[in-house]
Design an enzyme around this catalytic site. Structure first.
Site, PDB file in Angstrom:
ATOM      1  N   MET A  33       0.809  -1.163   0.046  1.00  0.00           N
ATOM      2  CA  MET A  33      -0.169   0.025   0.305  1.00  0.00           C
ATOM      3  C   MET A  33       0.868   1.178  -0.027  1.00  0.00           C
ATOM      4  O   MET A  33       0.674   2.144  -0.793  1.00  0.00           O
ATOM      5  CB  MET A  33      -0.995   0.258   1.181  1.00  0.00           C
ATOM      6  CG  MET A  33      -2.167  -0.871   0.986  1.00  0.00           C
ATOM      7  SD  MET A  33      -3.417  -0.265   0.018  1.00  0.00           S
ATOM      8  CE  MET A  33      -4.003   1.141   0.913  1.00  0.00           C
ATOM      9  N   ARG A  37      11.908   1.147   7.240  1.00  0.00           N
ATOM     10  CA  ARG A  37      12.700   0.500   8.294  1.00  0.00           C
ATOM     11  C   ARG A  37      13.866  -0.553   7.781  1.00  0.00           C
ATOM     12  O   ARG A  37      14.918  -0.285   8.008  1.00  0.00           O
ATOM     13  CB  ARG A  37      11.734  -0.080   9.346  1.00  0.00           C
ATOM     14  CG  ARG A  37      12.778  -0.700  10.670  1.00  0.00           C
ATOM     15  CD  ARG A  37      11.454  -1.026  11.806  1.00  0.00           C
ATOM     16  NE  ARG A  37      10.667  -2.184  11.300  1.00  0.00           N
ATOM     17  CZ  ARG A  37      11.211  -3.430  11.187  1.00  0.00           C
ATOM     18  NH1 ARG A  37      12.518  -3.690  11.689  1.00  0.00           N
ATOM     19  NH2 ARG A  37      10.272  -4.378  10.632  1.00  0.00           N
ATOM     20  N   ALA A  73      -1.439  -0.600  11.578  1.00  0.00           N
ATOM     21  CA  ALA A  73      -2.136  -0.046  12.743  1.00  0.00           C
ATOM     22  C   ALA A  73      -1.727  -0.359  14.056  1.00  0.00           C
ATOM     23  O   ALA A  73      -1.544  -1.689  14.213  1.00  0.00           O
ATOM     24  CB  ALA A  73      -3.758   0.204  12.503  1.00  0.00           C
ATOM     25  N   SER A  81      -9.110   4.512   0.914  1.00  0.00           N
ATOM     26  CA  SER A  81      -9.875   3.406   0.570  1.00  0.00           C
ATOM     27  C   SER A  81      -9.557   2.961  -1.122  1.00  0.00           C
ATOM     28  O   SER A  81      -9.463   3.959  -1.757  1.00  0.00           O
ATOM     29  CB  SER A  81     -11.319   3.718   0.743  1.00  0.00           C
ATOM     30  OG  SER A  81     -11.981   2.454   0.198  1.00  0.00           O
ATOM     31  N   LYS A  90     -13.708   6.754   7.466  1.00  0.00           N
ATOM     32  CA  LYS A  90     -13.305   5.726   6.667  1.00  0.00           C
ATOM     33  C   LYS A  90     -13.706   4.234   7.644  1.00  0.00           C
ATOM     34  O   LYS A  90     -14.009   3.265   6.859  1.00  0.00           O
ATOM     35  CB  LYS A  90     -11.587   5.606   6.854  1.00  0.00           C
ATOM     36  CG  LYS A  90     -11.165   4.272   6.332  1.00  0.00           C
ATOM     37  CD  LYS A  90     -11.415   4.165   4.855  1.00  0.00           C
ATOM     38  CE  LYS A  90     -10.470   3.084   4.419  1.00  0.00           C
ATOM     39  NZ  LYS A  90     -10.234   1.921   4.857  1.00  0.00           N
ATOM     40  N   HIS A  96     -17.143   3.647   6.548  1.00  0.00           N
ATOM     41  CA  HIS A  96     -17.116   3.353   5.127  1.00  0.00           C
ATOM     42  C   HIS A  96     -16.954   1.642   5.165  1.00  0.00           C
ATOM     43  O   HIS A  96     -17.554   0.937   4.306  1.00  0.00           O
ATOM     44  CB  HIS A  96     -15.957   4.041   4.329  1.00  0.00           C
ATOM     45  CG  HIS A  96     -15.481   3.049   3.098  1.00  0.00           C
ATOM     46  ND1 HIS A  96     -14.766   1.823   3.016  1.00  0.00           N
ATOM     47  CD2 HIS A  96     -15.976   3.489   1.818  1.00  0.00           C
ATOM     48  CE1 HIS A  96     -14.455   1.449   1.867  1.00  0.00           C
ATOM     49  NE2 HIS A  96     -15.333   2.515   0.822  1.00  0.00           N
ATOM     50  N   ASN A  97     -16.041   1.115   5.973  1.00  0.00           N
ATOM     51  CA  ASN A  97     -15.583  -0.237   6.030  1.00  0.00           C
ATOM     52  C   ASN A  97     -16.692  -1.054   6.765  1.00  0.00           C
ATOM     53  O   ASN A  97     -16.852  -2.369   6.254  1.00  0.00           O
ATOM     54  CB  ASN A  97     -14.346  -0.329   6.952  1.00  0.00           C
ATOM     55  CG  ASN A  97     -12.857   0.112   6.132  1.00  0.00           C
ATOM     56  OD1 ASN A  97     -13.182   0.896   5.153  1.00  0.00           O
ATOM     57  ND2 ASN A  97     -12.053  -0.424   6.438  1.00  0.00           N
ATOM     58  N   GLU A 104     -19.187  -1.453   3.984  1.00  0.00           N
ATOM     59  CA  GLU A 104     -18.438  -2.597   2.940  1.00  0.00           C
ATOM     60  C   GLU A 104     -18.802  -3.896   3.403  1.00  0.00           C
ATOM     61  O   GLU A 104     -19.234  -4.735   2.697  1.00  0.00           O
ATOM     62  CB  GLU A 104     -17.059  -2.392   3.031  1.00  0.00           C
ATOM     63  CG  GLU A 104     -16.384  -3.285   1.970  1.00  0.00           C
ATOM     64  CD  GLU A 104     -14.869  -3.006   2.315  1.00  0.00           C
ATOM     65  OE1 GLU A 104     -13.960  -4.008   2.523  1.00  0.00           O
ATOM     66  OE2 GLU A 104     -14.370  -1.908   2.037  1.00  0.00           O
ATOM     67  N   TYR A 105     -18.763  -4.104   4.975  1.00  0.00           N
ATOM     68  CA  TYR A 105     -19.104  -5.317   5.372  1.00  0.00           C
ATOM     69  C   TYR A 105     -20.582  -5.831   5.134  1.00  0.00           C
ATOM     70  O   TYR A 105     -20.808  -6.883   4.580  1.00  0.00           O
ATOM     71  CB  TYR A 105     -19.213  -5.434   6.971  1.00  0.00           C
ATOM     72  CG  TYR A 105     -17.607  -5.727   7.660  1.00  0.00           C
ATOM     73  CD1 TYR A 105     -16.365  -4.991   7.054  1.00  0.00           C
ATOM     74  CD2 TYR A 105     -17.579  -6.544   8.679  1.00  0.00           C
ATOM     75  CE1 TYR A 105     -15.406  -5.283   7.435  1.00  0.00           C
ATOM     76  CE2 TYR A 105     -16.130  -6.905   9.107  1.00  0.00           C
ATOM     77  CZ  TYR A 105     -15.066  -6.169   8.712  1.00  0.00           C
ATOM     78  OH  TYR A 105     -13.879  -6.525   9.088  1.00  0.00           O
TER      79      TYR A 105
END
Length: 493
Positions: free
Chosen positions: A29, A49, A92, A144, A198, A201-202, A205-206
């Site tokens: 990503m 890293r 995250a 997204s 967001k 939004h998810n 989406e589910y």
């Protein structure tokens, strides 16, 4: 292009930083987002890293734009023009906090740290307060569209301050998906609004995916259609009001044949759906806010149920492995049409509930969120992009303080025209033993919403009986309690 032959620019000692923006965290990503930024004419400093990952990216994609590679965070920060904008694209949770801990000592007043991961908005609020103490802006930003969207144009939901967006916004708008010349990117609100929007939004989406899965299951279980035949159905649906990225993708998946076995691909995939947490966060937040998001909740629980392999195996030993319902003989075209209408009506409910949650969250946290604008930036780039998001934008443009999407003329007409088919589909599912938690809960929500009087009156009476929790009456103002253990007289609380 790169500044150094080996793909790494040693910025140490340079007097002039030249990168417009920086990005640390070059997994797929992050790498794709960095490439997108470079492709749009922005000079971008990149860091990871593990240096080898950065080197590999620059060797493979360094000719796509102007990259400034840096091995150390010190060199990375020094390469970015002030006020610096640093995008963080790491996993995250603790990983994000660790990167922030390393960055803060290197940054200066007015610099901007942007978390583009799937962070919980509560973590964003905490990080924003912490960085404010150091004179830094922290911006939670929802991105997204998955890997493809990150590279070719995602939907971007930016939180944080107006001042931060002045510096960040033009870059993000340039790389976002575009619809009718408008970027699918906006400053949706202050604080944690970007990650909150967001998250919802998810959650939507589910619900979208669960409703699609239930439609597939009904067409296969009730009509006996093959995956390839159902793919043709979804392809046809994608030419009408249900046109969306997920409907199109469903047709592609159902048409796919497994190369190793020759079976439909969907039949060789384990029926245990995973989740990364955003659906669960959405449901938890809705409970805290007191917003009923039944379709999203049932979709989340359906994934959980699918993963309880031991319980499912134990149940199959006791009950029939096939649905213990009656066989029904349904006309193919008639039932396909009914499922289509039920899917659309349930989809409307899921989106209405999601936008209710955004509105309540904005009210709770003091964010100025334009719901019509949210629908507009979801029209492309994101996973739930769909034709009817334009209808939602129109609804909020006509009535910014809209109570619920279900009362607008377009959506009310669609639900009224589909409600008989919706009831037929849910009843058929119950009779045949096909589980449809999202269809059924969405219908129950609709019936509860339009009902003049709900059985909640009895619940209130029971609460008052066992716990003296009081109640209100329909015929006069005030709060009351009945002396249930006494003479049953009523007192004003």
């Amino acid at each position: 292009m790169n500044d150094a032959a080996d793909g790494i620019d040693d910025t140490q000692g340079e007097s002039t930083a030249r990168a417009t923006i920086g990005l640390t965290g070059l997994a797929v990503m992050g790498s794709n987002l960095a490439r997108n930024i470079a492709r749009h004419g922005h000079t971008i400093a990149v860091h990871n890293r593990t240096t080898s990952r950065m080197t590999a990216m620059l060797e493979e994609h360094g000719d796509e734009g102007d990259f400034v590679g840096a091995e150390s965070l010190e060199d990375f920060v020094a390469a970015i023009e002030k006020p610096r904008v640093v995008l963080v694209m790491v996993k995250a949770g603790p990983g994000t906090d660790a990167v922030i801990d390393d960055l803060v000592p290197l940054l200066e007043d007015g610099d901007i740290v942007v978390d583009c991961g799937n962070a919980h908005y509560a973590d964003t609020l905490r990080r924003e307060e912490r960085l404010k103490e150091h004179g830094l802006h922290f911006v939670g930003t929802g991105v997204s569209g998955g890997e493809v969207g990150a590279l070719n144009g995602p939907s971007i939901m930016v939180g944080g301050t107006d001042q931060a967006y002045e510096r960040l916004g033009p870059i993000m708008e340039s790389i976002a998906a575009q619809v009718d010349g408008e970027p699918c990117c906006a400053h949706v609100g202050e604080g944690g609004a970007g990650h909150f929007v967001k998250m919802v939004h998810n959650g939507i989406e589910y619900a979208d995916m669960q409703l699609i899965a239930e439609s597939y299951d009904l067409l296969r279980s009730v009509l006996g259609l093959s995956p390839a035949e159902i793919a043709d159905v979804f392809k046809q649906w994608n030419e009408g009001e249900l046109e969306s990225f997920l409907i199109q993708m469903t047709a592609d998946v159902l048409r796919h044949t497994d190369a190793a076995t020759g079976q439909p691909f969907v039949d060789v995939v384990q029926d245990a759906a995973e989740q990364k947490g955003t659906g669960r966060w959405t449901v938890q937040s809705a409970l805290d806010l007191g917003v009923p998001i039944t379709g999203i909740a049932e979709a989340t629980f359906a994934r959980s149920l699918s993963g309880h392999a031991d319980q499912r195996a134990a149940a199959r030993e006791v009950y029939s492995t096939s649905p213990e319902g009656e066989r029904v003989d349904r006309d193919r075209d008639e039932f396909v049409d009914a499922v289509q209408k039920a899917l659309y009506a349930s989809k409307i409910v899921a989106y209405a509930q999601g936008f209710d949650q955004i509105a309540k969250g904005a009210e709770e946290h003091g964010w100025d969120v334009d719901l019509g604008q949210v629908a507009k930036i979801w029209r492309d780039g994101c996973i739930i992009r769909a034709r009817f998001l334009g209808r939602i934008t129109e609804a909020y443009a006509a009535e910014p303080d809209l109570t619920t999407l279900l009362t607008t003329e377009y959506f009310a007409t669609a639900v009224k025209e589909g409600v008989d088919a919706w009831r037929d589909v849910v009843a058929t599912a119950a009779r045949t033993g096909v589980p449809t938690p999202a269809f059924s809960s969405s219908l129950a929500y609709f019936d509860g919403l339009r009902r003049e009087r709900l059985p909640a009156a009895l619940i209130q009476a029971l609460r008052d009986n066992f716990g003296a929790h009081t109640y209100q009456r329909v015929d006069r103002e005030g709060t009351f309690h009945t002396l249930w253990a006494g003479d049953l007289s009523e007192t004003e609380a």
